[in-house]
Design a protein around this motif. Structure first.
Motif, short mmCIF file in Angstrom:
data_model
loop_
_atom_site.label_atom_id
_atom_site.label_comp_id
_atom_site.label_asym_id
_atom_site.label_seq_id
_atom_site.Cartn_x
_atom_site.Cartn_y
_atom_site.Cartn_z
N ARG A 52 30.15 -16.57 -26.74
CA ARG A 52 29.71 -17.43 -25.64
C ARG A 52 28.41 -16.92 -25.05
O ARG A 52 28.00 -15.76 -25.25
N SER A 53 27.76 -17.77 -24.28
CA SER A 53 26.51 -17.40 -23.60
C SER A 53 26.76 -16.24 -22.65
O SER A 53 27.77 -16.21 -21.93
N GLY A 54 25.84 -15.30 -22.63
CA GLY A 54 25.91 -14.19 -21.70
C GLY A 54 26.79 -13.04 -22.14
O GLY A 54 26.91 -12.05 -21.41
N ILE A 55 27.39 -13.12 -23.33
CA ILE A 55 28.31 -12.08 -23.77
C ILE A 55 27.57 -10.84 -24.25
O ILE A 55 28.12 -9.74 -24.29
N GLY A 56 26.28 -11.00 -24.65
CA GLY A 56 25.51 -9.84 -25.08
C GLY A 56 24.97 -9.93 -26.49
O GLY A 56 24.52 -8.92 -27.05
N LYS A 57 24.97 -11.13 -27.08
CA LYS A 57 24.50 -11.28 -28.47
C LYS A 57 23.03 -10.91 -28.62
O LYS A 57 22.66 -10.15 -29.53
N THR A 58 22.18 -11.42 -27.73
CA THR A 58 20.76 -11.12 -27.82
C THR A 58 20.50 -9.66 -27.50
O THR A 58 19.64 -9.02 -28.12
N THR A 59 21.24 -9.09 -26.56
CA THR A 59 21.11 -7.66 -26.25
C THR A 59 21.42 -6.83 -27.49
O THR A 59 20.70 -5.88 -27.81
N LEU A 97 16.27 -9.17 -41.66
CA LEU A 97 15.84 -10.36 -40.94
C LEU A 97 16.82 -10.64 -39.81
O LEU A 97 18.03 -10.75 -40.04
N LEU A 98 16.31 -10.75 -38.58
CA LEU A 98 17.13 -11.01 -37.40
C LEU A 98 16.79 -12.40 -36.87
O LEU A 98 15.63 -12.70 -36.58
N LEU A 99 17.80 -13.25 -36.75
CA LEU A 99 17.63 -14.64 -36.33
C LEU A 99 18.39 -14.85 -35.02
O LEU A 99 19.62 -14.85 -35.00
N ASP A 100 17.66 -15.03 -33.93
CA ASP A 100 18.27 -15.18 -32.61
C ASP A 100 18.33 -16.65 -32.22
O ASP A 100 17.39 -17.19 -31.64
N GLU A 101 19.41 -17.31 -32.59
CA GLU A 101 19.63 -18.73 -32.30
C GLU A 101 18.39 -19.56 -32.64
O GLU A 101 17.84 -20.26 -31.77
N PRO A 102 17.94 -19.53 -33.89
CA PRO A 102 16.68 -20.19 -34.24
C PRO A 102 16.73 -21.71 -34.22
O PRO A 102 15.69 -22.36 -34.29
N VAL A 144 22.42 -14.70 -34.92
CA VAL A 144 23.13 -14.88 -33.66
C VAL A 144 23.17 -16.37 -33.37
O VAL A 144 22.14 -17.05 -33.41
N THR A 145 24.37 -16.89 -33.10
CA THR A 145 24.51 -18.33 -32.93
C THR A 145 25.71 -18.67 -32.06
O THR A 145 26.67 -17.90 -31.98
N HIS A 146 25.65 -19.85 -31.43
CA HIS A 146 26.81 -20.43 -30.76
C HIS A 146 27.60 -21.31 -31.72
O HIS A 146 28.73 -21.69 -31.42
N SER A 147 27.00 -21.65 -32.84
CA SER A 147 27.53 -22.70 -33.70
C SER A 147 28.34 -22.14 -34.86
O SER A 147 27.81 -21.43 -35.73
N THR A 148 29.62 -22.49 -34.89
CA THR A 148 30.47 -22.09 -36.01
C THR A 148 29.99 -22.73 -37.31
O THR A 148 30.03 -22.11 -38.37
N ASP A 149 29.48 -23.96 -37.24
CA ASP A 149 28.97 -24.63 -38.43
C ASP A 149 27.78 -23.87 -39.01
O ASP A 149 27.71 -23.65 -40.23
N GLU A 150 26.84 -23.47 -38.16
CA GLU A 150 25.70 -22.69 -38.64
C GLU A 150 26.17 -21.39 -39.28
O GLU A 150 25.68 -21.00 -40.35
N ALA A 151 27.12 -20.72 -38.62
CA ALA A 151 27.62 -19.45 -39.13
C ALA A 151 28.27 -19.62 -40.50
O ALA A 151 28.02 -18.84 -41.42
N ARG A 152 29.09 -20.64 -40.64
CA ARG A 152 29.78 -20.85 -41.92
C ARG A 152 28.80 -21.20 -43.04
O ARG A 152 29.02 -20.81 -44.19
N ARG A 153 27.75 -21.93 -42.72
CA ARG A 153 26.80 -22.34 -43.75
C ARG A 153 25.87 -21.22 -44.19
O ARG A 153 25.50 -21.13 -45.37
#
Length: 199
Positions: free
Chosen positions: A35-42, A135-140, A170-179
Motif C-alpha cells: 500500500r501507499s506509504g508502507i516504504g516501497k520507495t524508501t 534496474l530499479l523501476l519505481d512505479e513507472p 515497485v508497484t501497487h498493481s498485482t497485474d503489473e507484478a504478475r506480468r
C-alpha cells in the motif's frame, strides 16, 4: 547481482523498515507490492544507494539504473542529450535506444515537446542505455491512462526479455507484478517486512 541484508530503517524515532533480506540474480525481476506509504520507495532508495542512513548492508552490481515515478528528465536538453549526458552512451547508442522504444526521429525534441508517454519511453531508454546490471523501476506506469499503461507494460516486457538484467519493480498493481516479475513479494506491517507471494 544484488544482495540486501537490511536490519532497520528509521525516520527519527519511528522504525519503518526491517529486517528485510533477499538476493537477486541476472534475469530475475522481483516485484515489490504494498500500500501507499508502507516504504516501497524508501526501500528502493536504499538499494539504489540514494539513502545511506540505515542499519544493514547492500551489495549490488556496479552499474545500477533507476526509472522514477516521474521521468526526471533534463528540460533544457534534447532527448538524445538526456541519454548521452547522463549515461555516457555514444550518440549512436543513444539513437538506437530511442528507436528501440519508438522515439526514432525525435532525437532533437526537448522534454516539453514530448507527450507524457514519450517522456516515460525516454526515461526507460535512458535506463537501458546505461547497460545496467541492476534496474530499479519505481512505479513507472503510475498516473497513465489504461491504454498508455498497457503500451508501456508491453514495451517493458519486451525490453526485459531482450536485455536480461536483475530488476526490481515497485508497484501497487498485482497485474503489473504478475506480468513483469519472476518473483513477487509484498511489503507489509510496521516496521514493514517483505513477505514472498505465490500465484
Amino acid at each position: 547481482m544484488m544482495d540486501l541484508d537490511l536490519q532497520e530503517k528509521r525516520f527519527g524515532d519511528v522504525a519503518v523498515l526491517g529486517p528485510i533480506r533477499f538476493s537477486l540474480e541476472r534475469g530475475e525481476t522481483l516485484a515489490i507490492e504494498g500500500r501507499s506509504g508502507i516504504g516501497k520507495t524508501t526501500l528502493l532508495r536504499i538499494i539504489a544507494g540514494l539513502d545511506r542512513t540505515f542499519a544493514g548492508r547492500v551489495s549490488r552490481a556496479d552499474r545500477p539504473a533507476i526509472v522514477f515515478q516521474e521521468p526526471t528528465l533534463l528540460p533544457w536538453r534534447t532527448a538524445l542529450q538526456n541519454i548521452t549526458l547522463v549515461t555516457g552512451a555514444s550518440p549512436a547508442r543513444a539513437g538506437a535506444a530511442l528507436a528501440e522504444v519508438g522515439l526514432a526521429g525525435l532525437e532533437d525534441r526537448f522534454p516539453a515537446q514530448l507527450s507524457l508517454g514519450q517522456q516515460r519511453r525516454l526515461a526507460i531508454a535512458r535506463a537501458f542505455s546505461a547497460e545496467p546490471d541492476l534496474l530499479l523501476l519505481d512505479e513507472p506506469f503510475v498516473s497513465l491512462d489504461p491504454a498508455l499503461a498497457e503500451d508501456m507494460l508491453r514495451l517493458t516486457e519486451r525490453l526485459l526479455r531482450d536485455h536480461p538484467v536483475a530488476a526490481i519493480l515497485v508497484t501497487h498493481s498485482t497485474d503489473e507484478a504478475r506480468r513483469l516479475a519472476t518473483r513477487r513479494a509484498v511489503l507489509e506491517g510496521r516496521p514493514a517486512r517483505l513477505r514472498p507471494l505465490t500465484g
